[in-house]
Write a protein that holds these residues in place. Sequence first.
Motif, PDB file in Angstrom:
ATOM      1  N   PRO A 201      18.136   3.394   0.941  1.00  0.00           N
ATOM      2  CA  PRO A 201      17.023   4.134   1.564  1.00  0.00           C
ATOM      3  C   PRO A 201      15.679   3.437   1.377  1.00  0.00           C
ATOM      4  O   PRO A 201      14.863   3.407   2.308  1.00  0.00           O
ATOM      5  N   GLU A 202      15.436   2.857   0.205  1.00  0.00           N
ATOM      6  CA  GLU A 202      14.165   2.185  -0.030  1.00  0.00           C
ATOM      7  C   GLU A 202      13.998   0.979   0.887  1.00  0.00           C
ATOM      8  O   GLU A 202      12.922   0.762   1.456  1.00  0.00           O
ATOM      9  N   ARG A 203      15.053   0.213   1.051  1.00  0.00           N
ATOM     10  CA  ARG A 203      14.936  -0.981   1.905  1.00  0.00           C
ATOM     11  C   ARG A 203      14.660  -0.586   3.349  1.00  0.00           C
ATOM     12  O   ARG A 203      13.839  -1.210   4.031  1.00  0.00           O
ATOM     13  N   ILE A 204      15.337   0.452   3.834  1.00  0.00           N
ATOM     14  CA  ILE A 204      15.089   0.904   5.198  1.00  0.00           C
ATOM     15  C   ILE A 204      13.674   1.464   5.322  1.00  0.00           C
ATOM     16  O   ILE A 204      12.988   1.230   6.329  1.00  0.00           O
ATOM     17  N   PHE A 205      13.210   2.190   4.308  1.00  0.00           N
ATOM     18  CA  PHE A 205      11.853   2.733   4.342  1.00  0.00           C
ATOM     19  C   PHE A 205      10.837   1.622   4.562  1.00  0.00           C
ATOM     20  O   PHE A 205       9.962   1.730   5.434  1.00  0.00           O
ATOM     21  N   TYR A 206      10.931   0.550   3.792  1.00  0.00           N
ATOM     22  CA  TYR A 206       9.944  -0.522   3.916  1.00  0.00           C
ATOM     23  C   TYR A 206      10.141  -1.344   5.186  1.00  0.00           C
ATOM     24  O   TYR A 206       9.160  -1.785   5.803  1.00  0.00           O
ATOM     25  N   ALA A 207      11.377  -1.538   5.603  1.00  0.00           N
ATOM     26  CA  ALA A 207      11.602  -2.264   6.855  1.00  0.00           C
ATOM     27  C   ALA A 207      11.045  -1.482   8.031  1.00  0.00           C
ATOM     28  O   ALA A 207      10.359  -2.043   8.909  1.00  0.00           O
ATOM     29  N   ALA A 208      11.311  -0.180   8.064  1.00  0.00           N
ATOM     30  CA  ALA A 208      10.871   0.643   9.194  1.00  0.00           C
ATOM     31  C   ALA A 208       9.355   0.808   9.210  1.00  0.00           C
ATOM     32  O   ALA A 208       8.723   0.741  10.282  1.00  0.00           O
ATOM     33  N   THR A 209       8.736   1.030   8.045  1.00  0.00           N
ATOM     34  CA  THR A 209       7.284   1.215   8.046  1.00  0.00           C
ATOM     35  C   THR A 209       6.560  -0.097   8.345  1.00  0.00           C
ATOM     36  O   THR A 209       5.497  -0.090   8.984  1.00  0.00           O
ATOM     37  N   THR A 210       7.119  -1.215   7.936  1.00  0.00           N
ATOM     38  CA  THR A 210       6.512  -2.501   8.293  1.00  0.00           C
ATOM     39  C   THR A 210       6.654  -2.761   9.787  1.00  0.00           C
ATOM     40  O   THR A 210       5.678  -3.090  10.471  1.00  0.00           O
TER      41      THR A 210
ATOM     42  N   PHE B 136       0.799  -1.221   0.000  1.00  0.00           N
ATOM     43  CA  PHE B 136       0.000   0.000   0.000  1.00  0.00           C
ATOM     44  C   PHE B 136       0.831   1.271   0.000  1.00  0.00           C
ATOM     45  O   PHE B 136       0.277   2.372  -0.041  1.00  0.00           O
ATOM     46  N   LEU B 137       2.157   1.167   0.027  1.00  0.00           N
ATOM     47  CA  LEU B 137       3.046   2.297  -0.206  1.00  0.00           C
ATOM     48  C   LEU B 137       3.822   1.945  -1.477  1.00  0.00           C
ATOM     49  O   LEU B 137       4.891   1.356  -1.435  1.00  0.00           O
ATOM     50  N   ASP B 138       3.253   2.287  -2.594  1.00  0.00           N
ATOM     51  CA  ASP B 138       3.675   1.815  -3.907  1.00  0.00           C
ATOM     52  C   ASP B 138       5.138   2.180  -4.192  1.00  0.00           C
ATOM     53  O   ASP B 138       5.492   3.367  -4.178  1.00  0.00           O
ATOM     54  N   PRO B 139       5.985   1.178  -4.460  1.00  0.00           N
ATOM     55  CA  PRO B 139       7.381   1.489  -4.801  1.00  0.00           C
ATOM     56  C   PRO B 139       7.498   2.371  -6.034  1.00  0.00           C
ATOM     57  O   PRO B 139       8.521   3.045  -6.211  1.00  0.00           O
ATOM     58  N   ARG B 140       6.466   2.373  -6.874  1.00  0.00           N
ATOM     59  CA  ARG B 140       6.491   3.181  -8.093  1.00  0.00           C
ATOM     60  C   ARG B 140       5.679   4.467  -7.941  1.00  0.00           C
ATOM     61  O   ARG B 140       5.516   5.212  -8.905  1.00  0.00           O
ATOM     62  N   GLY B 141       5.166   4.713  -6.735  1.00  0.00           N
ATOM     63  CA  GLY B 141       4.278   5.846  -6.518  1.00  0.00           C
ATOM     64  C   GLY B 141       4.978   7.072  -5.969  1.00  0.00           C
ATOM     65  O   GLY B 141       6.204   7.092  -5.766  1.00  0.00           O
ATOM     66  N   PRO B 142       4.198   8.116  -5.668  1.00  0.00           N
ATOM     67  CA  PRO B 142       4.782   9.403  -5.259  1.00  0.00           C
ATOM     68  C   PRO B 142       5.491   9.373  -3.914  1.00  0.00           C
ATOM     69  O   PRO B 142       6.400  10.180  -3.684  1.00  0.00           O
ATOM     70  N   LYS B 143       5.080   8.480  -3.008  1.00  0.00           N
ATOM     71  CA  LYS B 143       5.725   8.459  -1.696  1.00  0.00           C
ATOM     72  C   LYS B 143       7.159   7.952  -1.753  1.00  0.00           C
ATOM     73  O   LYS B 143       7.930   8.157  -0.822  1.00  0.00           O
ATOM     74  N   LEU B 144       7.511   7.265  -2.821  1.00  0.00           N
ATOM     75  CA  LEU B 144       8.880   6.780  -2.986  1.00  0.00           C
ATOM     76  C   LEU B 144       9.655   7.581  -4.018  1.00  0.00           C
ATOM     77  O   LEU B 144      10.875   7.413  -4.133  1.00  0.00           O
ATOM     78  N   ALA B 145       8.988   8.455  -4.753  1.00  0.00           N
ATOM     79  CA  ALA B 145       9.664   9.234  -5.783  1.00  0.00           C
ATOM     80  C   ALA B 145      10.710  10.137  -5.146  1.00  0.00           C
ATOM     81  O   ALA B 145      10.434  10.881  -4.209  1.00  0.00           O
ATOM     82  N   GLY B 146      11.929  10.062  -5.648  1.00  0.00           N
ATOM     83  CA  GLY B 146      13.004  10.923  -5.159  1.00  0.00           C
ATOM     84  C   GLY B 146      13.485  10.593  -3.760  1.00  0.00           C
ATOM     85  O   GLY B 146      14.142  11.421  -3.109  1.00  0.00           O
ATOM     86  N   LEU B 147      13.188   9.392  -3.267  1.00  0.00           N
ATOM     87  CA  LEU B 147      13.615   9.018  -1.919  1.00  0.00           C
ATOM     88  C   LEU B 147      15.131   8.997  -1.826  1.00  0.00           C
ATOM     89  O   LEU B 147      15.821   8.420  -2.680  1.00  0.00           O
TER      90      LEU B 147
END
Length: 516
Positions: free
Chosen positions: A375-384, A329-340
């Motif tokens: 950064p992406e891996r930490i984002f998903y690990a932390a939010t999960t 529900f936090l799309d890797p291709r969506g705006p919340k990950l854009a420019g992370l």
Amino acid sequence: MKRRTFLAAGAANALNAALTTAPLGARPSRAPRVGRFEAVREGTVWTFRGIRYGRAERFAPPRPEPIDGAPITAAHFGPLCPQRALSDQPQSEDCLFLNVWTPEAHPAASRAVMVYFHGGAYTTGSVTDPLTHGARLAAGGDVVVVTVNHRLNALGYAWLKSFDLRLGDSGNLGQLDLILALQWVHAHIARFGGDPARVMVFGQSGGGAKIATLMAMPAARGLFHSAATMSGQQVQASGPMHAEARTRAFFAHLGLAQGDVAALRALPVERLIEGLDATDPVMGQGPVYFGPVLDMTNLPRHPFWPDAAPQSLDVPMILGNVHDETRAFLDPRGPKLAGLNWDNLPARIAPEIKIDLDPQWAVAQYRTRYPQWSPERIFYAATTAGRSWPGQVIEADARAHAGAAATWVYQLDRPSPLDPLRGAAHTDDIPYVFGTLDAPGSYSGTDTGAQALSKTMMRAFAGLARQGRPGLAEWSPYALPTRATMVFDDRSRVEADPRRWERELWASAPYVQPGS
């Protein structure tokens, strides 16, 4: 089919008033009928779709529906509860329908029963989803499968007692629908080949939360004998004052006078659903939340706060999550990950977690522990770990502390072979358990690894239904401090506390149940 087998099946049908099926492997001369409902064949099992189990007026408790009456062919699902989602399917306030898949519609079959409640955070969803069709689970698990639709969102959970004392059940009507469905199972499932003394409830996401809530509702006591929740927990319910604030926001968004229940009752259901766009006044963002309310009658305590509800302690239970919950529900291709990047990572994490820790500090801990992570891996690990996983840990630990009946914990690690950015995301355990690997919406793939894991998970869940423990001898119960966890993957195995570092990190501050 041999003539002798065919004749035996025909004789059995003639002798049985309910028109039951022949034993597995033999086709009866015609479809079985139970009460007014005539089955249709689906693979090797019989399907009864669209069985009405109750009726209800708006904002009123449900009433049971007789099973007998003028015969109909049970070939189509009933309508689902009105909602924003699934607009391509029939929707109606008259939505109290369930479905049954059975290898044999004969009382002598006496198979264990698996009753499924769908996800959707109490607001959306339906068991018409092809991922949750029960034919393969009924056949592969040798069980009777029941799936249930019920009232959702404001229709099932708006708290109106503050405005009309006669509406004291209003905040838990959706739960009362589920209790009525379980009472229907208790009364009638033997005629469909099920054993009312071996009823397991299982559900994913919101469906699991509904089960956790039922485990604290006195009216649900004794209606199920084992349970499994898949990425769905309910530590606390909504408090009545928060529930009232949400209902007031709902009235305001609809342009109604505060507490004008008569006007709310008279609204077309389409307008009522529009009211769900109100901003939640408690969470301060997103659409208004409606879920179970601590009303002190139907729900006299929180399900898992300050401890596990005593009435739930003798119910054996599977608790599970997936490794990368928030990738769904936090799309890797969506705006919340854009420019992370490293500079904005803490700010991107902050609104997604439900534990009040400094996200800059949390990111620093991850970077020190896992310097090779992106950064992406930490984002998903932390939010999960800071949003979707803590409830499961709290519930498993609470049951262990209380000396409850055995609990088994799992995490799904197998990443999707169809989408390299998805990992093992929210909902991805559903097709493995139901065997619906090729259904629309499945990310499991249909390769040999997916098929093998599906058989393993199906055996585990069906075993809990049949004998009160998973059908995997190697799966050790969860206990403290070892926290044995089954890791479902291409090579499934039991590990002790597999994400201990993350679990301890996010236990540094209290978890806030969304919607509480």
